[in-house]
Design an enzyme around this catalytic site. Structure first.
Site, PDB file in Angstrom:
ATOM      1  N   ARG A   8       0.755  -1.152   0.049  1.00 15.82           N
ATOM      2  CA  ARG A   8      -0.055   0.013  -0.008  1.00 15.82           C
ATOM      3  C   ARG A   8       0.981   1.269   0.068  1.00 15.82           C
ATOM      4  NH1 ARG A   8      -3.282  -0.528   5.219  1.00 15.82           N
ATOM      5  NH2 ARG A   8      -4.351   1.484   4.416  1.00 15.82           N
ATOM      6  N   SER A  10       0.284   3.783   1.921  1.00 22.24           N
ATOM      7  CA  SER A  10       0.354   4.661   3.227  1.00 22.24           C
ATOM      8  C   SER A  10       1.704   4.751   3.620  1.00 22.24           C
ATOM      9  CB  SER A  10      -0.669   3.997   4.362  1.00 22.24           C
ATOM     10  OG  SER A  10       0.083   3.086   4.811  1.00 22.24           O
ATOM     11  N   LYS A  79      -2.344  -7.880  10.968  1.00 19.29           N
ATOM     12  CA  LYS A  79      -3.615  -7.941  11.388  1.00 19.29           C
ATOM     13  C   LYS A  79      -4.604  -7.733  10.478  1.00 19.29           C
ATOM     14  CE  LYS A  79      -3.075  -3.460  13.447  1.00 19.29           C
ATOM     15  NZ  LYS A  79      -4.115  -2.554  12.682  1.00 19.29           N
ATOM     16  N   ASP A  80      -4.387  -7.099   9.286  1.00 19.42           N
ATOM     17  CA  ASP A  80      -5.128  -7.005   8.152  1.00 19.42           C
ATOM     18  C   ASP A  80      -5.483  -7.920   7.343  1.00 19.42           C
ATOM     19  OD1 ASP A  80      -5.331  -4.108   8.770  1.00 19.42           O
ATOM     20  OD2 ASP A  80      -3.819  -3.601   7.247  1.00 19.42           O
ATOM     21  N   SER A 120     -13.569  -0.614  15.893  1.00 21.81           N
ATOM     22  CA  SER A 120     -13.112  -2.045  16.092  1.00 21.81           C
ATOM     23  C   SER A 120     -13.982  -2.339  17.276  1.00 21.81           C
ATOM     24  CB  SER A 120     -11.711  -2.435  16.522  1.00 21.81           C
ATOM     25  OG  SER A 120     -11.257  -3.255  16.980  1.00 21.81           O
ATOM     26  N   ARG A 122     -13.551  -5.610  18.673  1.00 20.81           N
ATOM     27  CA  ARG A 122     -12.662  -6.041  19.419  1.00 20.81           C
ATOM     28  C   ARG A 122     -12.047  -4.931  20.552  1.00 20.81           C
ATOM     29  NH1 ARG A 122      -7.009  -5.324  20.240  1.00 20.81           N
ATOM     30  NH2 ARG A 122      -6.759  -4.282  18.123  1.00 20.81           N
ATOM     31  N   ARG A 123     -11.741  -3.813  20.022  1.00 22.41           N
ATOM     32  CA  ARG A 123     -11.431  -2.764  21.091  1.00 22.41           C
ATOM     33  C   ARG A 123     -12.431  -2.068  21.720  1.00 22.41           C
ATOM     34  NH1 ARG A 123      -6.992  -0.187  16.658  1.00 22.41           N
ATOM     35  NH2 ARG A 123      -5.086  -1.220  17.347  1.00 22.41           N
ATOM     36  N   ARG A 140     -11.110   7.463  10.661  1.00 19.52           N
ATOM     37  CA  ARG A 140     -10.241   6.736   9.892  1.00 19.52           C
ATOM     38  C   ARG A 140      -9.189   7.667   9.452  1.00 19.52           C
ATOM     39  NH1 ARG A 140     -12.497   3.757   4.958  1.00 19.52           N
ATOM     40  NH2 ARG A 140     -10.523   3.153   4.954  1.00 19.52           N
ATOM     41  N   GLY A 141      -8.242   7.236   8.631  1.00 23.55           N
ATOM     42  CA  GLY A 141      -7.025   7.934   8.194  1.00 23.55           C
ATOM     43  C   GLY A 141      -5.722   7.195   8.747  1.00 23.55           C
ATOM     44  N   ASN A 142      -4.633   7.756   8.080  1.00 24.00           N
ATOM     45  CA  ASN A 142      -3.379   7.377   8.725  1.00 24.00           C
ATOM     46  C   ASN A 142      -3.153   7.663   9.941  1.00 24.00           C
ATOM     47  OD1 ASN A 142      -2.813   6.508   6.254  1.00 24.00           O
ATOM     48  ND2 ASN A 142      -1.934   8.453   5.439  1.00 24.00           N
ATOM     49  N   VAL A 143      -2.212   6.959  10.512  1.00 23.59           N
ATOM     50  CA  VAL A 143      -1.548   7.303  12.105  1.00 23.59           C
ATOM     51  C   VAL A 143      -1.672   8.797  12.511  1.00 23.59           C
ATOM     52  CG1 VAL A 143       0.002   6.784  13.787  1.00 23.59           C
ATOM     53  CG2 VAL A 143      -0.523   5.176  12.146  1.00 23.59           C
ATOM     54  N   THR A 145      -3.039  11.333  10.843  1.00 21.95           N
ATOM     55  CA  THR A 145      -4.252  11.868  10.747  1.00 21.95           C
ATOM     56  C   THR A 145      -5.033  11.602  11.906  1.00 21.95           C
ATOM     57  OG1 THR A 145      -4.382  11.618   8.391  1.00 21.95           O
ATOM     58  CG2 THR A 145      -6.241  11.671   9.295  1.00 21.95           C
ATOM     59  N   ARG A 146      -5.015  10.269  12.469  1.00 21.99           N
ATOM     60  CA  ARG A 146      -5.800  10.025  13.737  1.00 21.99           C
ATOM     61  C   ARG A 146      -5.656  10.810  14.608  1.00 21.99           C
ATOM     62  NH1 ARG A 146      -7.413   3.730  13.090  1.00 21.99           N
ATOM     63  NH2 ARG A 146      -7.403   3.754  10.784  1.00 21.99           N
ATOM     64  N   CYS A 233     -13.764  -8.937  10.487  1.00 21.92           N
ATOM     65  CA  CYS A 233     -13.620  -7.850  11.534  1.00 21.92           C
ATOM     66  C   CYS A 233     -14.962  -7.605  12.249  1.00 21.92           C
ATOM     67  CB  CYS A 233     -12.991  -6.448  10.912  1.00 21.92           C
ATOM     68  SG  CYS A 233     -14.051  -5.792   9.641  1.00 21.92           S
TER      69      CYS A 233
END
Length: 281
Positions: A8, A10, A79-80, A120, A122-123, A140-143, A145-146, A233
């Site tokens: 990817r 990212s 994990k993806d 998630s 799970r979380r 959502r978004g890259n690390v 961005t979050r 998921c």
């Protein structure tokens, strides 16, 4: 040897793929080039991953590139990855695993969040035990961005994997604080902290010697649980193996722990079946 690595685009994906390229150069003397691909999950930034079914949204296009012969290997955050490989593909192995725990990212000054940005299950179910009454929203978004969204107040907190932040060199961020979560508070996702190298089955034996045996052993056991439980998921489930303990979470059982022996790792499918039967699955 020349290897084309599908990845990817990212920042985290590229950082991880460069780590794989360096590993193959060191261990195999390989020259690696990157094939950068935009996945469905990357394009559809307004999609809810839960409603659309998040498993495969970040991996399918990379797998198709392997099957077409456009790349020799694909690099994934483990994990993806769905629990099963498409016909003709396999996971050759993993880089040495990073830190595996989750991190609660809190807006500066917040100690008890009222809203947490996480889609998630799970979380959500695990962290809701820590903060009864908390409400969840999707971020959502890259690390980076979050992190920016939490700092500016889109939510009081979010949850990120420690491994991704470390690989990006993020140890602090303006306007937020980090609280590592123990396994007793949040069991990590299957494969969390592991970088998976997927390839066509006929190439696996060539790549495997460059990869990490201990990570392969532990993650293979975790993925055996994932394959038998299924559900993608949308199911609140986690399995994390250390050298002697399985940390397990499911929406039906809560957090559980089981001792592990060498024999358990040697027969991952049988171990998963035994423990799941004990849990009533």
């Amino acid at each position: 040897m020349k290897l084309l690595l599908a990845t990817r685009k990212s920042p985290l994906a590229l950082a991880q793929t460069n780590m794989v390229a360096a590993r193959f150069a060191e261990k195999l003397g390989a020259e690696c080039e990157l094939l950068k691909i935009v996945t469905t999950g990357d394009r559809q930034t307004d999609w809810s991953l839960i409603k659309q079914g998040g498993k495969g949204l970040f991996t399918a296009e990379l797998e198709q590139a392997l099957l077409r012969g456009d790349a020799h290997a694909a690099v994934h955050s483990c994990k993806d990855l769905p629990g099963e490989n498409p016909a003709g593909l396999t996971v050759a192995g993993f880089l040495p695993r990073e830190l595996t725990h989750d991190v609660l990212v809190l807006r500066a000054g917040v100690t008890t969040p009222a809203t947490i940005g996480s889609s998630s299950p799970r979380r959500q179910l695990q962290v809701a035990k820590l903060f009864p009454g908390v409400k969840f929203t999707e971020i959502r978004g890259n690390v980076d961005t979050r992190l920016k969204k939490i700092a500016q107040g889109d939510a009081d907190a979010t949850i990120l994997a420690a491994a991704g932040m470390r690989r990006l060199g993020i140890h602090s961020w303006p306007g937020v604080t980090f609280r590592p979560l123990k396994f007793e508070e949040s069991v990590p996702a299957v494969g969390q902290g592991a970088i998976a190298i997927q390839c066509r089955t006929d190439l696996a034996a060539q790549l495997a010697p460059a990869l990490d045996a201990a990570t392969f052993r532990n993650v293979t056991l975790e993925r055996a649980f994932q394959a038998q439980i299924g559900g993608g998921c949308q199911v609140a489930f986690a399995a994390h193996a250390t050298d002697d303990t399985l940390h397990f979470f499911h929406e039906r059982t809560g957090i559980r722990r089981f001792p592990l022996t060498g024999a358990d790792f040697a027969a991952p499918q049988a171990t998963a079946a035994r423990i799941l039967k004990e849990l009533g699955f």
